[in-house]
Design a protein around this motif. Structure first.
Motif, PDB file in Angstrom:
ATOM      1  N   LEU A 113      81.112 -78.110 -41.893  1.00 55.11           N
ATOM      2  CA  LEU A 113      79.465 -78.295 -42.105  1.00 55.11           C
ATOM      3  C   LEU A 113      79.226 -78.918 -40.849  1.00 55.11           C
ATOM      4  O   LEU A 113      78.207 -78.606 -39.958  1.00 55.11           O
ATOM      5  N   HIS A 114      80.072 -80.406 -40.298  1.00 56.70           N
ATOM      6  CA  HIS A 114      79.366 -81.508 -39.013  1.00 56.70           C
ATOM      7  C   HIS A 114      79.750 -80.488 -37.817  1.00 56.70           C
ATOM      8  O   HIS A 114      79.010 -81.010 -37.048  1.00 56.70           O
ATOM      9  N   ARG A 115      81.007 -79.380 -38.205  1.00 56.55           N
ATOM     10  CA  ARG A 115      81.302 -78.636 -36.530  1.00 56.55           C
ATOM     11  C   ARG A 115      79.672 -77.696 -35.686  1.00 56.55           C
ATOM     12  O   ARG A 115      78.938 -77.835 -35.067  1.00 56.55           O
ATOM     13  N   GLN A 116      79.062 -77.393 -37.370  1.00 53.01           N
ATOM     14  CA  GLN A 116      77.858 -76.523 -36.863  1.00 53.01           C
ATOM     15  C   GLN A 116      76.490 -77.535 -36.465  1.00 53.01           C
ATOM     16  O   GLN A 116      75.678 -76.417 -36.095  1.00 53.01           O
ATOM     17  N   GLU A 117      76.772 -78.668 -37.336  1.00 54.06           N
ATOM     18  CA  GLU A 117      75.386 -79.932 -37.470  1.00 54.06           C
ATOM     19  C   GLU A 117      75.544 -79.793 -35.503  1.00 54.06           C
ATOM     20  O   GLU A 117      74.562 -80.024 -34.796  1.00 54.06           O
ATOM     21  N   MET A 118      76.963 -80.409 -35.443  1.00 52.30           N
ATOM     22  CA  MET A 118      76.527 -80.566 -33.706  1.00 52.30           C
ATOM     23  C   MET A 118      76.604 -79.621 -33.079  1.00 52.30           C
ATOM     24  O   MET A 118      76.020 -79.708 -31.433  1.00 52.30           O
ATOM     25  N   ALA A 119      77.067 -78.507 -32.802  1.00 53.95           N
ATOM     26  CA  ALA A 119      76.371 -77.092 -32.146  1.00 53.95           C
ATOM     27  C   ALA A 119      75.061 -77.050 -32.328  1.00 53.95           C
ATOM     28  O   ALA A 119      74.777 -76.825 -31.218  1.00 53.95           O
ATOM     29  N   ALA A 120      74.357 -76.571 -33.037  1.00 55.51           N
ATOM     30  CA  ALA A 120      73.145 -77.085 -33.129  1.00 55.51           C
ATOM     31  C   ALA A 120      72.031 -77.884 -32.511  1.00 55.51           C
ATOM     32  O   ALA A 120      71.223 -77.995 -31.560  1.00 55.51           O
ATOM     33  N   ALA A 121      72.739 -79.237 -32.805  1.00 51.81           N
ATOM     34  CA  ALA A 121      72.699 -80.517 -31.814  1.00 51.81           C
ATOM     35  C   ALA A 121      72.200 -80.661 -30.213  1.00 51.81           C
ATOM     36  O   ALA A 121      71.994 -80.962 -29.388  1.00 51.81           O
ATOM     37  N   ALA A 122      73.447 -80.121 -29.825  1.00 53.15           N
ATOM     38  CA  ALA A 122      73.732 -79.706 -28.660  1.00 53.15           C
ATOM     39  C   ALA A 122      73.114 -78.827 -27.539  1.00 53.15           C
ATOM     40  O   ALA A 122      72.014 -78.049 -28.057  1.00 53.15           O
TER      41      ALA A 122
END
Length: 122
Positions: A113-122
């Motif tokens: 979940l956190h990897r997806q959150e970080m990817a969306a924020a990049a």
């Protein structure tokens, strides 16, 4: 800093559902539980910040169909799809969703979940 707070958990096994929701709650998340894809789809709103769904949900739509509905309704929503009996292909998953096989650890779910959150924020 994570924006994940209210996580929709869709699982037809009551024991697995309660266990995962309890673990999430202990870590400060607000789990929202559902046992069917239909109920899960009705619970997807602007307050849901992530979703975890099993693929095999008994009668009715499966978790992959739910993941596609959630992805269309909330583009960029972090989605983790789990299963102990089905291994989806990348084409089966909505863009960005991550598959985690059962048995899983809570750390594997949260990491996805956190990897997806970080990817969306990049």
């Amino acid at each position: 800093m994570s924006n994940l707070s209210k996580i929709l958990v869709v699982e037809d096994s009551p024991i697995l559902l309660l266990d995962l929701c309890d673990q999430l709650e202990e870590l400060g998340y607000t789990p929202v539980s559902a046992t069917t894809a239909g109920t899960g789809a009705r619970l997807i709103d602007a307050t849901i910040t992530a979703m975890i769904t099993d693929i095999e949900l008994g009668d009715g739509p499966d978790g992959l169909a739910l993941a596609r509905v959630a992805s269309q309704a909330r583009p960029g929503l972090p989605i983790v799809v789990v299963s102990g009996g089905v291994t989806p292909t990348a084409a089966d998953l909505p863009a960005g969703a991550i598959f985690v096989p059962k048995p899983y650890t809570l750390e594997a779910i949260l990491d996805a979940l956190h990897r997806q959150e970080m990817a969306a924020a990049a």
